[in-house]
Design a protein around this motif. Structure first.
Motif, short mmCIF file in Angstrom:
data_model
loop_
_atom_site.label_atom_id
_atom_site.label_comp_id
_atom_site.label_asym_id
_atom_site.label_seq_id
_atom_site.Cartn_x
_atom_site.Cartn_y
_atom_site.Cartn_z
N TYR A 1 -40.94 28.45 -29.44
CA TYR A 1 -40.28 29.18 -30.50
C TYR A 1 -38.85 28.71 -30.77
O TYR A 1 -38.19 29.22 -31.65
CB TYR A 1 -40.25 30.67 -30.18
CG TYR A 1 -41.64 31.21 -29.92
CD1 TYR A 1 -42.57 31.30 -30.95
CD2 TYR A 1 -42.03 31.58 -28.65
CE1 TYR A 1 -43.85 31.77 -30.71
CE2 TYR A 1 -43.30 32.06 -28.40
CZ TYR A 1 -44.21 32.15 -29.44
OH TYR A 1 -45.48 32.60 -29.21
N LYS A 2 -38.37 27.74 -29.99
CA LYS A 2 -36.99 27.29 -30.12
C LYS A 2 -36.88 25.80 -29.81
O LYS A 2 -37.54 25.30 -28.92
CB LYS A 2 -36.10 28.06 -29.13
CG LYS A 2 -34.67 27.57 -29.07
CD LYS A 2 -33.91 28.28 -27.97
CE LYS A 2 -32.53 27.67 -27.80
NZ LYS A 2 -31.80 28.32 -26.72
N VAL A 3 -36.03 25.12 -30.57
CA VAL A 3 -35.66 23.74 -30.26
C VAL A 3 -34.13 23.72 -30.19
O VAL A 3 -33.46 24.00 -31.19
CB VAL A 3 -36.17 22.75 -31.33
CG1 VAL A 3 -35.67 21.34 -31.03
CG2 VAL A 3 -37.68 22.77 -31.42
N ARG B 1 -30.34 22.03 -29.79
CA ARG B 1 -29.71 20.86 -30.41
C ARG B 1 -30.00 19.58 -29.63
O ARG B 1 -30.28 18.55 -30.22
CB ARG B 1 -28.21 21.07 -30.52
CG ARG B 1 -27.52 19.91 -31.22
CD ARG B 1 -26.03 19.95 -31.24
NE ARG B 1 -25.49 21.28 -31.35
CZ ARG B 1 -24.21 21.55 -31.52
NH1 ARG B 1 -23.36 20.57 -31.62
NH2 ARG B 1 -23.79 22.78 -31.60
N ASP B 2 -29.91 19.63 -28.30
CA ASP B 2 -30.13 18.41 -27.51
C ASP B 2 -31.60 17.99 -27.45
O ASP B 2 -31.92 16.94 -26.91
CB ASP B 2 -29.53 18.54 -26.12
CG ASP B 2 -30.15 19.66 -25.30
OD1 ASP B 2 -30.90 20.48 -25.86
OD2 ASP B 2 -29.86 19.72 -24.09
N GLU B 3 -32.48 18.80 -28.00
CA GLU B 3 -33.91 18.46 -28.03
C GLU B 3 -34.34 17.87 -29.38
O GLU B 3 -35.48 17.45 -29.52
CB GLU B 3 -34.76 19.71 -27.76
CG GLU B 3 -34.56 20.28 -26.38
CD GLU B 3 -35.29 21.60 -26.20
OE1 GLU B 3 -35.84 21.80 -25.10
OE2 GLU B 3 -35.33 22.42 -27.14
N THR B 4 -33.45 17.84 -30.36
CA THR B 4 -33.82 17.29 -31.65
C THR B 4 -33.96 15.78 -31.57
O THR B 4 -33.37 15.14 -30.71
CB THR B 4 -32.80 17.66 -32.75
OG1 THR B 4 -31.54 17.09 -32.42
CG2 THR B 4 -32.68 19.16 -32.90
N THR B 5 -34.75 15.23 -32.48
CA THR B 5 -34.92 13.79 -32.54
C THR B 5 -34.36 13.29 -33.87
O THR B 5 -34.16 14.07 -34.80
CB THR B 5 -36.40 13.39 -32.41
OG1 THR B 5 -37.13 14.00 -33.49
CG2 THR B 5 -36.97 13.85 -31.08
N HIS B 6 -34.14 11.99 -33.95
CA HIS B 6 -33.59 11.40 -35.16
C HIS B 6 -34.62 10.48 -35.77
O HIS B 6 -35.29 9.72 -35.07
CB HIS B 6 -32.31 10.62 -34.85
CG HIS B 6 -31.22 11.50 -34.34
ND1 HIS B 6 -30.17 11.90 -35.12
CD2 HIS B 6 -31.03 12.09 -33.14
CE1 HIS B 6 -29.38 12.70 -34.41
NE2 HIS B 6 -29.88 12.83 -33.21
N GLY B 7 -34.74 10.56 -37.10
CA GLY B 7 -35.66 9.70 -37.82
C GLY B 7 -35.05 8.36 -38.15
O GLY B 7 -33.85 8.14 -37.97
#
Length: 107
Positions: free
Chosen positions: A7-9, A11-17
């Motif tokens: 239910y949560k992501v 900031r440090d778990e985001t990925t970059h395209g």
């Protein structure tokens, strides 16, 4: 890196395209991404995608060219790009925008 919750992501778990976008959370039918401080551009080519995009301009200015129509967007404006529709974005002032793609995508 493992996610703590479905239910949560954080900031440090985001990925970059590949185009600099930040992939945020992904649901069963849609996904969210952030374009953060994108520099002005003048010659981005037209593209077509198999998903619908709904967006919101947080900061900056951009012209959306979609289906032959140019739409000027400023902070507070929302926009829509239908799936399989030729479009491009001409950023005229450093842009931060939030987008939701349906169906979900990692691009």
């Amino acid at each position: 890196m493992t996610r703590q919750s479905q239910y949560k992501v954080s900031r440090d778990e985001t990925t970059h395209g590949e185009n600099g976008e930040h992939h945020l959370i992904r649901g069963e039918g849609s996904s969210m991404r952030l374009w953060h401080r994108e520099a002005p551009n003048a010659d981005k080519p037209m593209s077509t995608h198999p998903y619908e995009t709904l967006g919101y301009v947080i900061e900056g200015r951009v012209d959306l060219i979609v289906n032959g129509e140019t739409v000027s967007l400023a902070p507070g404006d929302s926009y829509r790009v239908p799936r399989n529709t030729p479009h491009t974005f001409r950023i005229t002032e450093t842009l931060t925008a939030l987008e939701v793609n349906t169906p979900a995508t990692d691009r």
